[in-house]
Motif scaffolding. Structure first.
Motif, short mmCIF file in Angstrom:
data_model
loop_
_atom_site.label_atom_id
_atom_site.label_comp_id
_atom_site.label_asym_id
_atom_site.label_seq_id
_atom_site.Cartn_x
_atom_site.Cartn_y
_atom_site.Cartn_z
N ALA A 253 4.16 -4.49 10.39
CA ALA A 253 4.31 -3.64 11.58
C ALA A 253 3.60 -2.31 11.40
O ALA A 253 2.98 -1.78 12.34
N ALA A 254 3.67 -1.76 10.18
CA ALA A 254 2.96 -0.50 9.91
C ALA A 254 1.46 -0.68 10.07
O ALA A 254 0.77 0.18 10.63
N GLY A 255 0.95 -1.82 9.61
CA GLY A 255 -0.48 -2.09 9.75
C GLY A 255 -0.91 -2.36 11.17
O GLY A 255 -2.09 -2.23 11.51
N ALA A 256 0.04 -2.74 12.03
CA ALA A 256 -0.29 -3.07 13.42
C ALA A 256 -0.19 -1.87 14.36
O ALA A 256 -0.54 -1.98 15.54
N ILE A 257 0.28 -0.73 13.86
CA ILE A 257 0.46 0.42 14.74
C ILE A 257 -0.87 0.86 15.37
O ILE A 257 -0.97 1.06 16.59
N GLY A 258 -1.90 1.02 14.55
CA GLY A 258 -3.19 1.49 15.06
C GLY A 258 -3.78 0.59 16.13
O GLY A 258 -4.08 1.05 17.25
N PRO A 259 -3.95 -0.72 15.86
CA PRO A 259 -4.47 -1.62 16.90
C PRO A 259 -3.59 -1.67 18.14
O PRO A 259 -4.09 -1.81 19.27
N ALA A 260 -2.26 -1.58 17.96
CA ALA A 260 -1.36 -1.63 19.12
C ALA A 260 -1.56 -0.43 20.04
O ALA A 260 -1.60 -0.56 21.27
N LEU A 261 -1.70 0.75 19.46
CA LEU A 261 -1.94 1.95 20.27
C LEU A 261 -3.31 1.89 20.92
O LEU A 261 -3.49 2.32 22.07
N GLN A 262 -4.28 1.35 20.22
CA GLN A 262 -5.62 1.25 20.79
C GLN A 262 -5.64 0.30 21.98
O GLN A 262 -6.45 0.47 22.91
N ALA A 276 -1.31 3.78 7.73
CA ALA A 276 0.16 3.73 7.65
C ALA A 276 0.67 2.84 6.51
O ALA A 276 1.61 3.23 5.80
N PRO A 277 0.11 1.63 6.28
CA PRO A 277 0.62 0.81 5.17
C PRO A 277 0.48 1.50 3.82
O PRO A 277 1.35 1.37 2.95
N TYR A 278 -0.62 2.23 3.62
CA TYR A 278 -0.85 2.90 2.35
C TYR A 278 0.10 4.09 2.18
O TYR A 278 0.61 4.35 1.08
N ILE A 279 0.33 4.81 3.29
CA ILE A 279 1.29 5.91 3.25
C ILE A 279 2.69 5.37 2.97
O ILE A 279 3.45 5.94 2.17
N LEU A 280 3.03 4.25 3.62
CA LEU A 280 4.33 3.62 3.40
C LEU A 280 4.48 3.20 1.94
O LEU A 280 5.56 3.36 1.35
N THR A 281 3.41 2.66 1.35
CA THR A 281 3.45 2.26 -0.06
C THR A 281 3.76 3.46 -0.94
O THR A 281 4.58 3.37 -1.88
N LEU A 282 3.12 4.59 -0.67
CA LEU A 282 3.35 5.80 -1.46
C LEU A 282 4.80 6.25 -1.37
O LEU A 282 5.44 6.53 -2.40
N PHE A 283 5.35 6.28 -0.16
CA PHE A 283 6.73 6.71 0.00
C PHE A 283 7.71 5.73 -0.66
O PHE A 283 8.73 6.13 -1.22
N ILE A 284 7.39 4.44 -0.57
CA ILE A 284 8.25 3.43 -1.20
C ILE A 284 8.27 3.61 -2.71
O ILE A 284 9.33 3.52 -3.35
#
Length: 306
Positions: A253-262, A276-284
């Motif tokens: 879902a994090a990876g789909a945010i950009g295409p969904a908004l576009q 977003a997926p990479y940022i999420l990985t860092l926070f995790i």
């Protein structure tokens, strides 16, 4: 954003989560099995990329995408077995070997995959779950590849096997205490070799999804580090196969945010949302490092030193 645009974004994120999560799912389940046995395999990124190339080449050569999937799994199994064999040697570090195999698998894929960048191979067919809805957006979002359901079934089977079978007990005991496993007459090296090989097989199958379904082609930038992110995903899921499914969907879902908004014309910050997926990985990783619950559930034999 209007209600109609919000609906479009949510539907696009649902479809994107299902598509993007599938390779994460297989790599995470493979790493979960490997780490349950007490071994870390950071080389699954190489398995993923090599599996994508082998699947595409196999599908192109045989005309059967499912044979391509099987061949991809076998290529991952070979890399996993090599990793497992080398890691059982004295004074060998799992982390270093994993990094080496990540480069090795990726290099093999790039070298042997050059002839398959242009040709078109038969792709895996999707299951149309929502054609009855009459809404083309919903119908497109719920075109689900069979491998997604295979991954869910596999996660359920692994969770059941870890708790209810002798083999599952042996894997967990080997990962928690090698000394206890040896006292029970279990070959620790053999269990870890088999678990690492099976984990490599699953990562190879995840690569097949990338080249044969989404995005559905072979090129050298196909993976974008998904194999490494899946390691963080396993820690986030606390080494539980069922949680791996939900964590993979979250990453998807994090990876789909950009295409969904576009899809509704919102392009501002597109590249940020793609990260977003990479940022999420860092926070995790930060949250997991501070989590007492994760520290309690980690297999006791996991360590960066021997």
């Amino acid at each position: 954003m209007s209600g109609g645009e919000l609906f479009i974004v949510l539907i696009a994120m649902l479809g994107g989560a299902i598509r993007v999560s599938t390779p994460f799912m297989f790599v995470a389940l493979g790493e979960c099995l490997t780490e349950k046995s007490g071994r870390i395999n950071l080389g699954l990124e190489g398995n993923l990329v090599l599996g994508a190339m082998v699947a595409y080449a196999g599908s192109y050569s045989t005309g059967s995408p499912w044979l391509g999937v099987l061949m991809a799994g076998c290529s991952g199994l070979v890399l996993g077995a090599m990793h497992g064999y080398i890691c059982k040697l004295p004074k060998v570090n799992d982390i270093a070997v994993g990094i080496a195999f990540m480069s090795f698998g990726t290099g093999l894929a790039f070298f042997f995959g050059k002839p398959y960048i242009q040709p078109t191979a038969p792709r895996l067919e999707a299951i149309h779950l929502a054609d009855w809805s009459g809404d083309p957006l919903v119908a497109q979002a719920l075109q689900v590849n069979p491998l997604f359901f295979v991954g869910i079934a596999l996660a359920a089977f692994m969770a059941w096997a870890f708790r209810n079978t002798r083999w599952g007990l042996i894997v967990r005991m080997t990962g928690d205490s090698a000394a206890s496993a040896k006292a029970m007459g279990v070959s620790v090296d053999l269990v870890r070799l088999l678990a690492t090989s099976a984990g490599g097989f699953l990562a190879g199958v995840g690569g097949a999804f990338l080249s044969l379904y989404y995005p559905g082609s072979w090129n050298e930038g196909l993976s974008s580090g998904q194999g490494l992110m899946a390691v963080a995903l396993v820690i986030f899921a606390r080494w539980d196969p069922i949680r791996c499914i939900f964590a993979a969907l979250l990453f998807g879902a994090a990876g789909a945010i950009g295409p969904a908004l576009q899809s509704v014309g919102i392009s501002q910050g597109y590249y940020f949302f793609n990260a977003a997926p990479y940022i999420l990985t860092l926070f995790i990783m930060i949250a997991s490092a501070r989590s007492k619950s994760a520290a309690r559930e980690v297999p006791g034999e996991l360590s960066i030193v021997k």
